[in-house]
Scaffold this motif. Structure first.
Motif, PDB file in Angstrom:
ATOM      1  N   VAL A   9       0.836  -1.198   0.000  1.00 55.82           N
ATOM      2  CA  VAL A   9       0.000   0.000   0.000  1.00 55.82           C
ATOM      3  C   VAL A   9       0.870   1.247   0.000  1.00 55.82           C
ATOM      4  N   THR A  12       2.658   1.630  -3.374  1.00 56.52           N
ATOM      5  CA  THR A  12       1.707   2.029  -4.413  1.00 56.52           C
ATOM      6  C   THR A  12       1.274   3.477  -4.213  1.00 56.52           C
ATOM      7  N   LEU A  30      -3.229  -6.875  -6.991  1.00 53.46           N
ATOM      8  CA  LEU A  30      -2.134  -7.215  -6.083  1.00 53.46           C
ATOM      9  C   LEU A  30      -1.837  -8.695  -6.260  1.00 53.46           C
ATOM     10  N   SER A  64       2.140  -4.614  -7.099  1.00 50.51           N
ATOM     11  CA  SER A  64       0.948  -3.932  -7.613  1.00 50.51           C
ATOM     12  C   SER A  64       1.053  -3.839  -9.125  1.00 50.51           C
ATOM     13  N   ALA A  93      -6.247  -3.054  -5.133  1.00 54.65           N
ATOM     14  CA  ALA A  93      -6.088  -1.743  -4.514  1.00 54.65           C
ATOM     15  C   ALA A  93      -6.718  -0.697  -5.421  1.00 54.65           C
ATOM     16  N   ALA A 134      -6.662  -1.128  -0.021  1.00 53.91           N
ATOM     17  CA  ALA A 134      -6.252  -2.429  -0.565  1.00 53.91           C
ATOM     18  C   ALA A 134      -6.845  -3.539   0.275  1.00 53.91           C
ATOM     19  N   HIS A 141      -7.021  -6.077   5.057  1.00 51.93           N
ATOM     20  CA  HIS A 141      -7.146  -4.820   4.325  1.00 51.93           C
ATOM     21  C   HIS A 141      -6.371  -3.712   5.036  1.00 51.93           C
TER      22      HIS A 141
END
Length: 176
Positions: A9, A12, A30, A64, A93, A134, A141
């Motif tokens: 996360v 990204t 992902l 990602s 995501a 995500a 998450h």
């Protein structure tokens, strides 16, 4: 937090932030890097040695993969409702930018939608935020939130429950 999903996360989010503000929604598959490299060994050169080493150190490491061609729409829910992912995708995501105002700003809104948006956009207490949410197939998450007014990598808020509705909508794209 240093788990694989949180790392993905943050990586990204930094990638998205490099393109600046006022972006349309961006969608990412992902994929566990080690599994992807087993299925497609030729990707090792494209991903680079850092990703290969990360996958060797951590079998949960995620890559990602941006999905091109996300349709521009005023209804993100309709786009998410049509998404489905193949079994090689471990999670998804989504990045969206939103305008946030205090509840008091919603008093005395004009009836016309365009006028209401203009009114809120001009509010002195408005804040522009970028959300990156995500989810993995197992329900794990993580959310990240960056404010335009504090646009620095070290000021990104991270937590599991920043946007529960969007978490649920993304999780639904992985089911079935």
């Amino acid at each position: 937090m240093t788990d694989a999903l949180t790392r993905a996360v943050l990586e990204t989010e930094r990638h998205v932030a490099a393109a600046g503000w006022d972006q349309p929604p961006r969608l990412f598959a992902l994929v566990r890097t080690a599994g992807m490299l087993r299925r497609e060994p030729g990707l090792a050169q494209q991903l680079g040695p850092q990703a290969v080493q990360a996958a060797q150190r951590d079998p949960e490491h995620l890559t990602s993969v941006e999905q091109e061609g996300v349709p521009r729409t005023s209804s993100l829910e309709s786009v998410l409702g049509r998404l489905a992912w193949g079994p090689d995708v471990d999670g998804v995501a989504l990045m969206v930018e939103r305008l946030v105002v205090p509840p008091s700003a919603e008093r005395d809104l004009p009836d016309a939608p365009d006028a209401a948006v203009e009114h809120l956009a001009a509010h002195p207490e408005r804040a522009d935020v970028r959300l990156l949410v995500a989810v993995l197939r197992d329900g794990e998450h993580v959310c990240a939130l960056r404010q335009r007014g504090h646009d620095e990598d070290g000021s990104v808020a991270v937590g599991p429950d920043l946007v529960p509705g969007l978490v649920a909508a993304l999780q639904a794209t992985l089911e079935g």
